[in-house]
Design an enzyme around this catalytic site. Structure first.
Site, PDB file in Angstrom:
ATOM      1  CB  SER A  57      -7.082   6.600  21.925  1.00 18.88           C
ATOM      2  OG  SER A  57      -6.776   6.855  23.281  1.00 18.88           O
TER       3      SER A  57
ATOM      4  CE  LYS B 187      -9.069   4.642  25.506  1.00 15.61           C
ATOM      5  NZ  LYS B 187      -8.320   4.839  24.316  1.00 15.61           N
TER       6      LYS B 187
END
Length: 182
Positions: free
Chosen positions: A40, A78
């Protein structure tokens, strides 16, 4: 003679104990290692990358952070997009924070591969996906760099300040690059 050997052994034991205590304190309160799992955050962080997290750094916009996942029994890495009090909107692959357009150069390699008219990040407003018009106090809005597959605040909402493990300060090349298995 036996007395000096015992003194030398005791000296080494003391030195090792002090070193162990220092390592434990540093790891508990200052920095900790971690491993990136998943894709991700590509192309900036890859599956298997070893990273060093600072536990004492102030979290800033666009920092890469590790946090306890709000929707799973694991940790995620993230990028911080929204800080407390911010409004967030994505329109035509342009990020708007508090009404101001921001460049996201860390996405350039993905954006360069898009067909004409194709979006890397679908349009959204903070209110559409979270029900809130601004990021609440004590919370952050995070996105993965690989927007096509990232499970991030668009899916699970805000993350709490308390869930943050640390700010990514260093990436160590994956051990696989040196012939060492994961």
């Amino acid at each position: 003679m036996m007395n000096s050997i015992m003194e030398e052994i005791l000296s080494w034991v003391k030195a090792l104990a002090i070193a162990l205590i220092i390592v434990l304190v540093v790891r508990q309160f200052l920095v900790t290692p971690s491993i990136v799992q998943g894709k991700s955050m590509e192309p900036n962080l890859h599956d298997g990358d070893r990273i060093i997290l600072s536990k004492i750094s102030k979290v800033n916009r666009f920092d890469e952070i590790a946090f306890r996942a709000p929707d799973a029994d694991e940790n995620y890495v993230k990028r911080v997009i929204g800080m407390p009090g911010d409004t967030i909107e994505m329109k035509d692959d342009t990020l708007y924070i508090n009404g101001k357009a921001y460049e996201e150069p860390y996405l350039d390699s993905f954006k360069n591969q898009l067909e004409d008219g194709e979006l890397l990040t679908n349009n959204f407003t903070l209110e559409e996906i979270t029900g809130e018009s601004v990021v609440p106090s004590g919370y952050y809005f995070v996105l993965g760099d690989n927007r096509f597959i990232s499970k991030d605040s668009r899916v699970f909402g805000f993350i709490s300040e308390e869930s943050i493990i640390g700010d990514v300060k260093m990436r160590i090349w994956p051990l696989q690059n040196f012939g060492i298995p994961k």
